[in-house]
Design a protein around this motif. Sequence first.
Motif, PDB file in Angstrom:
ATOM      1  N   ALA A  97       2.688  49.511  13.302  1.00 57.32           N
ATOM      2  CA  ALA A  97       3.473  48.279  13.408  1.00 57.32           C
ATOM      3  C   ALA A  97       3.293  47.605  14.770  1.00 57.32           C
ATOM      4  O   ALA A  97       3.159  46.378  14.852  1.00 57.32           O
ATOM      5  CB  ALA A  97       4.946  48.575  13.152  1.00 57.32           C
ATOM      6  N   GLU A  98       3.271  48.393  15.844  1.00 55.18           N
ATOM      7  CA  GLU A  98       3.123  47.815  17.182  1.00 55.18           C
ATOM      8  C   GLU A  98       1.754  47.149  17.342  1.00 55.18           C
ATOM      9  O   GLU A  98       1.648  46.040  17.871  1.00 55.18           O
ATOM     10  CB  GLU A  98       3.309  48.891  18.251  1.00 55.18           C
ATOM     11  CG  GLU A  98       3.239  48.364  19.667  1.00 55.18           C
ATOM     12  CD  GLU A  98       3.427  49.444  20.719  1.00 55.18           C
ATOM     13  OE1 GLU A  98       3.715  49.063  21.871  1.00 55.18           O
ATOM     14  OE2 GLU A  98       3.288  50.644  20.416  1.00 55.18           O
ATOM     15  N   ALA A  99       0.718  47.805  16.851  1.00 53.83           N
ATOM     16  CA  ALA A  99      -0.638  47.245  16.944  1.00 53.83           C
ATOM     17  C   ALA A  99      -0.767  45.987  16.099  1.00 53.83           C
ATOM     18  O   ALA A  99      -1.387  45.006  16.522  1.00 53.83           O
ATOM     19  CB  ALA A  99      -1.671  48.290  16.519  1.00 53.83           C
ATOM     20  N   LEU A 100      -0.190  46.007  14.918  1.00 50.63           N
ATOM     21  CA  LEU A 100      -0.236  44.843  14.029  1.00 50.63           C
ATOM     22  C   LEU A 100       0.483  43.654  14.670  1.00 50.63           C
ATOM     23  O   LEU A 100      -0.033  42.529  14.679  1.00 50.63           O
ATOM     24  CB  LEU A 100       0.381  45.195  12.681  1.00 50.63           C
ATOM     25  CG  LEU A 100       0.309  44.148  11.596  1.00 50.63           C
ATOM     26  CD1 LEU A 100      -1.132  43.756  11.293  1.00 50.63           C
ATOM     27  CD2 LEU A 100       0.977  44.678  10.339  1.00 50.63           C
ATOM     28  N   ALA A 101       1.646  43.906  15.236  1.00 46.81           N
ATOM     29  CA  ALA A 101       2.398  42.829  15.900  1.00 46.81           C
ATOM     30  C   ALA A 101       1.629  42.300  17.108  1.00 46.81           C
ATOM     31  O   ALA A 101       1.589  41.082  17.340  1.00 46.81           O
ATOM     32  CB  ALA A 101       3.776  43.334  16.323  1.00 46.81           C
ATOM     33  N   LEU A 102       1.008  43.194  17.872  1.00 48.85           N
ATOM     34  CA  LEU A 102       0.246  42.766  19.041  1.00 48.85           C
ATOM     35  C   LEU A 102      -0.950  41.917  18.637  1.00 48.85           C
ATOM     36  O   LEU A 102      -1.222  40.897  19.270  1.00 48.85           O
ATOM     37  CB  LEU A 102      -0.215  43.969  19.858  1.00 48.85           C
ATOM     38  CG  LEU A 102      -1.055  43.635  21.086  1.00 48.85           C
ATOM     39  CD1 LEU A 102      -0.271  42.785  22.084  1.00 48.85           C
ATOM     40  CD2 LEU A 102      -1.573  44.903  21.732  1.00 48.85           C
ATOM     41  N   ALA A 103      -1.656  42.309  17.585  1.00 49.75           N
ATOM     42  CA  ALA A 103      -2.811  41.522  17.127  1.00 49.75           C
ATOM     43  C   ALA A 103      -2.377  40.096  16.788  1.00 49.75           C
ATOM     44  O   ALA A 103      -3.037  39.131  17.174  1.00 49.75           O
ATOM     45  CB  ALA A 103      -3.465  42.193  15.922  1.00 49.75           C
ATOM     46  N   GLY A 104      -1.256  39.958  16.095  1.00 47.85           N
ATOM     47  CA  GLY A 104      -0.735  38.631  15.766  1.00 47.85           C
ATOM     48  C   GLY A 104      -0.296  37.864  16.994  1.00 47.85           C
ATOM     49  O   GLY A 104      -0.560  36.659  17.120  1.00 47.85           O
ATOM     50  N   SER A 105       0.345  38.551  17.929  1.00 44.53           N
ATOM     51  CA  SER A 105       0.818  37.910  19.153  1.00 44.53           C
ATOM     52  C   SER A 105      -0.337  37.428  20.024  1.00 44.53           C
ATOM     53  O   SER A 105      -0.307  36.307  20.545  1.00 44.53           O
ATOM     54  CB  SER A 105       1.683  38.897  19.940  1.00 44.53           C
ATOM     55  OG  SER A 105       2.010  38.383  21.207  1.00 44.53           O
ATOM     56  N   LEU A 106      -1.368  38.258  20.180  1.00 40.48           N
ATOM     57  CA  LEU A 106      -2.520  37.849  20.976  1.00 40.48           C
ATOM     58  C   LEU A 106      -3.238  36.658  20.351  1.00 40.48           C
ATOM     59  O   LEU A 106      -3.654  35.735  21.052  1.00 40.48           O
ATOM     60  CB  LEU A 106      -3.487  39.020  21.165  1.00 40.48           C
ATOM     61  CG  LEU A 106      -3.005  40.146  22.073  1.00 40.48           C
ATOM     62  CD1 LEU A 106      -3.954  41.340  22.001  1.00 40.48           C
ATOM     63  CD2 LEU A 106      -2.840  39.668  23.507  1.00 40.48           C
ATOM     64  N   ALA A 107      -3.342  36.652  19.027  1.00 43.73           N
ATOM     65  CA  ALA A 107      -3.980  35.523  18.339  1.00 43.73           C
ATOM     66  C   ALA A 107      -3.161  34.250  18.539  1.00 43.73           C
ATOM     67  O   ALA A 107      -3.720  33.180  18.803  1.00 43.73           O
ATOM     68  CB  ALA A 107      -4.149  35.832  16.855  1.00 43.73           C
ATOM     69  N   ALA A 108      -1.841  34.359  18.432  1.00 45.19           N
ATOM     70  CA  ALA A 108      -0.978  33.186  18.621  1.00 45.19           C
ATOM     71  C   ALA A 108      -1.061  32.676  20.062  1.00 45.19           C
ATOM     72  O   ALA A 108      -1.122  31.460  20.292  1.00 45.19           O
ATOM     73  CB  ALA A 108       0.468  33.536  18.267  1.00 45.19           C
ATOM     74  N   ARG A 109      -1.081  33.583  21.018  1.00 48.48           N
ATOM     75  CA  ARG A 109      -1.222  33.179  22.419  1.00 48.48           C
ATOM     76  C   ARG A 109      -2.560  32.481  22.644  1.00 48.48           C
ATOM     77  O   ARG A 109      -2.639  31.501  23.375  1.00 48.48           O
ATOM     78  CB  ARG A 109      -1.110  34.397  23.333  1.00 48.48           C
ATOM     79  CG  ARG A 109       0.300  34.920  23.484  1.00 48.48           C
ATOM     80  CD  ARG A 109       0.352  36.208  24.263  1.00 48.48           C
ATOM     81  NE  ARG A 109      -0.169  36.098  25.628  1.00 48.48           N
ATOM     82  CZ  ARG A 109      -0.309  37.145  26.444  1.00 48.48           C
ATOM     83  NH1 ARG A 109       0.039  38.359  26.049  1.00 48.48           N
ATOM     84  NH2 ARG A 109      -0.788  36.958  27.665  1.00 48.48           N
ATOM     85  N   SER A 110      -3.589  32.980  22.004  1.00 41.60           N
ATOM     86  CA  SER A 110      -4.919  32.388  22.139  1.00 41.60           C
ATOM     87  C   SER A 110      -4.952  30.975  21.579  1.00 41.60           C
ATOM     88  O   SER A 110      -5.539  30.079  22.181  1.00 41.60           O
ATOM     89  CB  SER A 110      -5.951  33.262  21.427  1.00 41.60           C
ATOM     90  OG  SER A 110      -7.203  32.636  21.404  1.00 41.60           O
TER      91      SER A 110
END
Length: 135
Positions: A97-110
């Motif tokens: 869950a943490e990795a999945l949330a981070l992947a989405g967060s990094l993409a949104a920040r990008s």
Amino acid sequence: MHSHRSFENPPALPHHLVAEVLERALRDHPAYFEAQLKAEWEAASVLVGTALNDDDAGFVEYWCVRVGTLAPSGSPLLGLAGLCLGHTARRFGRLGAEALALAGSLAARSEADPEDVDARAQDGYDDVRSFLGLW
């Protein structure tokens, strides 16, 4: 004269070396630009080699998350961590869950600010969604 560049995927390294290189890159921010570039390049090579070639899914995910969480804004390691989460999803068919949330967060920040996180994070998140069936 025409030169040809070749690219080789870096190998997976022993876990203690991976930890040493990545911790140093996250901890030290050299005052000299060239030293910083060298540290980031070495960390990038180690992270990619781990994501593509290490068979310990938990170890791979841990380091992708750690780098993607602790690297400073603007660091090329942020986008790379997102990309490597995509490799992890492809290779192992799962993310926590943490990795999945981070992947989405990094993409949104990008998407919001490519100076903060480069576009590789978006490519990684596309892979995460594709390989985990999240479309």
